[in-house]
Design an enzyme around this catalytic site. Structure first.
Site, mmCIF file in Angstrom:
data_model
loop_
_atom_site.group_PDB
_atom_site.id
_atom_site.type_symbol
_atom_site.label_atom_id
_atom_site.label_comp_id
_atom_site.label_asym_id
_atom_site.label_seq_id
_atom_site.Cartn_x
_atom_site.Cartn_y
_atom_site.Cartn_z
ATOM 1 N N LYS A 81 0.778 -1.181 -0.502
ATOM 2 C CA LYS A 81 0.415 -0.214 0.155
ATOM 3 C C LYS A 81 1.043 1.883 -0.530
ATOM 4 O O LYS A 81 2.002 1.185 0.749
ATOM 5 C CB LYS A 81 -0.618 -0.042 1.544
ATOM 6 C CG LYS A 81 -1.925 -1.082 1.259
ATOM 7 C CD LYS A 81 -2.981 -0.953 -0.161
ATOM 8 C CE LYS A 81 -4.066 -2.228 0.157
ATOM 9 N NZ LYS A 81 -3.077 -3.020 -0.775
ATOM 10 N N ASP A 82 0.133 2.281 -0.495
ATOM 11 C CA ASP A 82 0.927 3.577 -0.561
ATOM 12 C C ASP A 82 1.345 4.110 0.990
ATOM 13 O O ASP A 82 1.041 3.657 1.804
ATOM 14 C CB ASP A 82 -0.053 4.622 -1.269
ATOM 15 C CG ASP A 82 0.144 4.421 -2.947
ATOM 16 O OD1 ASP A 82 0.954 3.288 -3.247
ATOM 17 O OD2 ASP A 82 -1.301 4.777 -3.817
ATOM 18 N N LYS A 83 2.389 5.230 0.520
ATOM 19 C CA LYS A 83 2.759 5.784 1.956
ATOM 20 C C LYS A 83 2.040 6.806 1.870
ATOM 21 O O LYS A 83 1.396 7.112 2.745
ATOM 22 C CB LYS A 83 4.234 6.782 1.847
ATOM 23 C CG LYS A 83 5.006 7.177 2.954
ATOM 24 C CD LYS A 83 6.461 7.603 2.346
ATOM 25 C CE LYS A 83 6.494 7.842 4.070
ATOM 26 N NZ LYS A 83 8.183 8.388 3.851
#
Length: 380
Positions: A81-83
């Site tokens: 998952k994205d930061k």
């Protein structure tokens, strides 16, 4: 080495760009992972639903490892998952660390719940992702445009491009991958020393993604041209045979299928060749199956006829690297997909437009947003 610009694939929408402000922060970009299956409630692994903000999955795992005494490799997860934004996902850890987890506290990671399960989570143990996006500074006239575009995408789907996240902050992953592949093809051991196995895999994946986007962009171009050019003009542009031109012009949906291309049951299932075009078009329009593009490499399911020739033309360089560098196994990825549960709301008083939708694993919300806004979103 000069930075190579990110290839910008063709939009399927043709409206003028829409003015709206988007920021990938914890309030305006929210992702919730939907697991592939229910967890058993017993077993040797503890599956936790965590909520994180401002952290990548890797960074979150490092924090949890330090707090529990577990090693990062002990953890399992279904997807990265994205930061940026607020993200909720499932991770697993051996159940022996359950007591350490019970006292865990961190301002950027919250453990929402936990349950026992029989096995460690693996990449791909993921059904879909649900997204919430808030756009700001939206005037009423722009909100109306947003509603019209969203309804169009809701009905016809969108091109399943890889998002800009794949290609590096400066768009240089593709060029770096080419340098790696040239070294592999030439067995240049001195140059290869600077690439560890993890970096090699990462760059090759980015390279495959770039070629996929280039091919899919061409398919979008063909589909757009079918709407605006005559059969004679299409034949002059693409040099397709008469039967292929007739096939393309006979279809009414936006994304045109090509006889001999690889198809896949949607949203998951076996691959097969598009042979009975009329039947496949009907089932495509029912969202029962879809077109599959190539991630170039060995052992990939092969297209035939015009479809194969088009892949070989667009991805000629990749086919050569696959032969001489023997860099990776190939695969297939959906070219065209649909967003589920797509909803939206406009708050005129606050000039905010919110939308939510669910995407199958591997599809990018930023790609949907790019289609909706009709412009690049790399810098917003």
């Amino acid at each position: 080495m000069e930075n190579s610009p990110i290839f910008k694939p063709l939009l399927t929408t043709t409206h003028t760009p829409i003015n709206a402000h988007f920021s990938k922060n914890a309030s305006d970009f929210v992702v919730r992972e939907i697991p592939l299956y229910e967890f058993s409630g017993n077993g040797e692994h503890l599956v936790m639903q965590i909520q994180k903000k401002g952290l990548s999955t890797s960074e979150a795992l490092s924090i949890l490892a330090s707090a529990t005494g577990a090693k990062v490799r002990d953890f399992g997860y279904a997807g990265l998952k994205d930061k940026e934004g607020m993200t909720t996902q499932y991770i697993s850890i051996p159940a022996k660390f359950q007591s350490a987890i019970s006292s865990f506290s961190n301002e950027n990671i919250k453990i929402l719940n936990a349950t026992l399960h029989n096995n460690k989570l693996r990449i791909g143990h993921l059904k879909a992702n649900h997204f919430f996006i808030r756009l700001k500074k939206v005037l009423p006239s722009e909100a109306k445009k947003l509603q019209n575009v969203i309804e169009s995408i809701k009905n016809r789907g969108f091109a399943n491009y890889f998002g800009y996240q794949r290609f590096g902050r400066f768009g240089d992953n593709y060029q770096s991958a080419k340098e790696l592949l040239i070294a592999m093809a030439n067995n240049d051991k001195k140059s290869l020393k600077k690439y560890n196995p993890k970096l090699r895999d990462f760059l090759i994946s980015a390279y495959q993604s770039e070629l996929f986007n280039r091919y899919l962009s061409k398919r979008v171009e063909i589909s757009r041209f079918c709407e605006s050019f005559s059969a004679k003009e299409l034949a002059e542009i693409y040099k397709f045979d008469n039967d292929t031109i007739k096939d393309l012009k006979s279809q009414k949906q936006f994304f045109r299928l090509i006889r001999g291309e690889v198809m896949g049951h949607y949203p998951f299932g076996k691959l097969f060749l598009c042979e009975n075009l009329e039947s496949e078009v009907d089932k495509f329009n029912q969202r029962d199956r879809t077109s599959c593009g190539l991630l170039v490499g060995a052992k990939a399911y092969e297209a035939t006829g015009v479809a194969l020739s088009l892949e070989q033309e667009i991805m000629a360089e990749g086919f050569e690297f696959a032969k001489f560098a023997k860099f990776a196994n190939g695969a297939r990825r959906f070219n065209w997909v649909w967003a589920d549960e797509m909803k939206y709301n406009y708050n005129e008083e606050e000039a905010q437009f919110s939308l939510s939708f669910t995407l199958q694993k591997g599809s990018y919300a930023t790609v949907v947003l790019r289609e909706i806004l009709g412009r690049e979103i790399f810098d917003i």
